[in-house]
Design a protein around this motif. Structure first.
Motif, short mmCIF file in Angstrom:
data_model
loop_
_atom_site.label_atom_id
_atom_site.label_comp_id
_atom_site.label_asym_id
_atom_site.label_seq_id
_atom_site.Cartn_x
_atom_site.Cartn_y
_atom_site.Cartn_z
N GLN A 287 24.53 -5.17 79.58
CA GLN A 287 24.30 -4.09 80.52
C GLN A 287 22.87 -4.12 81.05
O GLN A 287 22.63 -4.01 82.26
CB GLN A 287 24.58 -2.74 79.86
N LYS A 290 22.31 -7.09 83.36
CA LYS A 290 22.89 -6.84 84.69
C LYS A 290 21.97 -5.95 85.52
O LYS A 290 21.73 -6.22 86.71
CB LYS A 290 24.27 -6.20 84.53
N GLU A 291 21.44 -4.91 84.91
CA GLU A 291 20.57 -3.98 85.63
C GLU A 291 19.27 -4.62 86.07
O GLU A 291 18.70 -4.24 87.10
CB GLU A 291 20.27 -2.77 84.73
N HIS A 292 18.80 -5.61 85.32
CA HIS A 292 17.52 -6.26 85.64
C HIS A 292 17.69 -7.65 86.25
O HIS A 292 16.70 -8.38 86.39
CB HIS A 292 16.66 -6.33 84.38
N ASN A 293 18.91 -8.00 86.60
CA ASN A 293 19.20 -9.29 87.22
C ASN A 293 18.73 -10.46 86.36
O ASN A 293 18.09 -11.40 86.82
CB ASN A 293 18.57 -9.38 88.61
#
Length: 368
Positions: A287, A290-293
């Motif tokens: 998670q 994904k949020e921080h690429n």
């Protein structure tokens, strides 16, 4: 003026915009993203150097000797390079590391590199441990809680550590093919910083000091032109991991490409606990990534001495199943402590089943 002439003049004055060529590191990141859609790559530390029953045989590998294929990812260790030693802390000649890094790259495989530099405050000059008794003077020597502070700018050991970083840089410069092509590397420094068993660990430096340590090394290597490094930030697995805890010492999105976790099962009979902890940690990891690429990975794992003959399929596979991670890497096969498969051990069949599972990727599947 004719229309044709005017058109020619306009064309001559028009500059065609072209996208810059992606760096070697960006090309590797793109490849990792693409391969993640296919499955989870398997990695093994020190794979081509030695196994449980052999050492330095040409083209050998315990993984290959079990399943007929090399790992997709091979891990290599550079501890000792900072001292000018001829061999790593695992007694592997650095010339051989260069050779095998290039071999893995030419096969179409991927390389990850860790660095356990000695304690710059407590180590003494000389080859190997120079007469010191482990862990004195090593990365595991935590007797001085101010090492990081002392090697940052203004610290009394800063100049010494600059020399150490230069020796690391000089070695990384050898990782290129005959035509000068740089080998793309997943570089994983200052790992397991959420624990306190290394001199850069949580209780040995402040958050600000840790970030300054990361930045100092990264700035040095980037200034030296290493555009082939994918930077991996890899703390350790923790009970009830949270996003805030995972990012506690995170250097920043502009400094990190991969987000990893290191986590082991140390004792037989603790498989279910490993699965539950692993799933909880990987949920948070994926998670946050994904949020921080970022590219998520299980950067170190394993069961010490693989005491469960079905561990690969009964424990490891269920732990990672369903998580979009790039790879998992088990630690080395040393005669006294091993984490990978071996033809001589009861877990060989379980590993072959693990190899044949559609979710796992080995060299042949990524080199196609």
């Amino acid at each position: 003026m004719t229309i044709a002439v005017a058109g020619a003049m306009i064309a001559a004055c028009t500059t065609t915009k072209t996208e810059p060529e992606p760096t070697v590191a960006q090309q590797l990141k793109n490849r990792l993203d693409s391969l993640m859609q296919k499955g989870i790559m398997f990695g093994h530390q020190d794979d081509p150097f030695y196994g449980l029953t052999w050492g330095y045989d040409k083209d050998s590998s315990d993984v290959k000797n079990v399943c007929g294929d090399y790992p997709a990812i091979m891990g290599f260790e550079l501890g000792g390079i900072e001292m000018g030693d001829a061999k790593s802390l695992d007694s592997v000649p650095f010339t051989r590391i260069t050779e095998e890094v290039i071999n893995q790259y030419k096969r179409g495989g991927i390389i990850t590199i860790s660095w356990h530099p000695r304690n710059p405050v407590t180590t003494i000059d000389g080859g190997g441990l120079a007469g010191q008794k482990f862990p004195e003077g090593t990365a595991w020597d935590v007797t001085d809680s101010t090492v990081v502070k002392k090697i940052l700018p203004g610290g009394e050991y800063h100049e010494k550590f600059q020399t150490w970083m230069q020796r690391l840089s000089d070695f990384l410069a050898t990782l290129k093919t005959e035509d000068g092509t740089k080998v793309p590397i997943i570089f994983r420094p200052w790992h397991e910083n959420s624990g306190s068993w290394f001199w850069w660990g949580e209780k040995l430096c402040t958050v600000e000091e840790y970030k300054a340590l990361w930045n100092m090394l990264q700035d040095k290597l980037q200034a030296d032109g290493f555009d082939n490094l994918v930077w991996s930030y890899s703390p350790g697995m923790q009970d009830n991991l949270t996003a805030e805890r995972l990012l506690d010492r995170y250097p920043g999105d502009d400094r990190v490409d991969m987000l990893g976790l290191d986590g082991y099962q140390w004792n037989a009979g603790e498989g279910q606990q490993f699965i539950e902890r692993g799933k909880q940690n990987l949920t948070v990891l994926c998670q946050v990534a994904k949020e921080h690429n970022l590219i998520p990975a299980l950067t170190e794992c394993g069961l010490k001495n693989v005491t469960d003959s079905t561990w690969w399929t009964s424990t490891l596979l269920p732990t990672v199943d369903g998580f979009p991670i790039s790879y998992l890497l088990v630690w080395r096969n040393y005669k006294d402590e091993w984490f990978g498969p071996s033809p001589s051990k009861p877990d060989a069949q379980s590993f072959r089943d693990f190899y044949n599972d559609e979710k796992t990727l080995f060299l042949k599947e990524i080199a196609e």
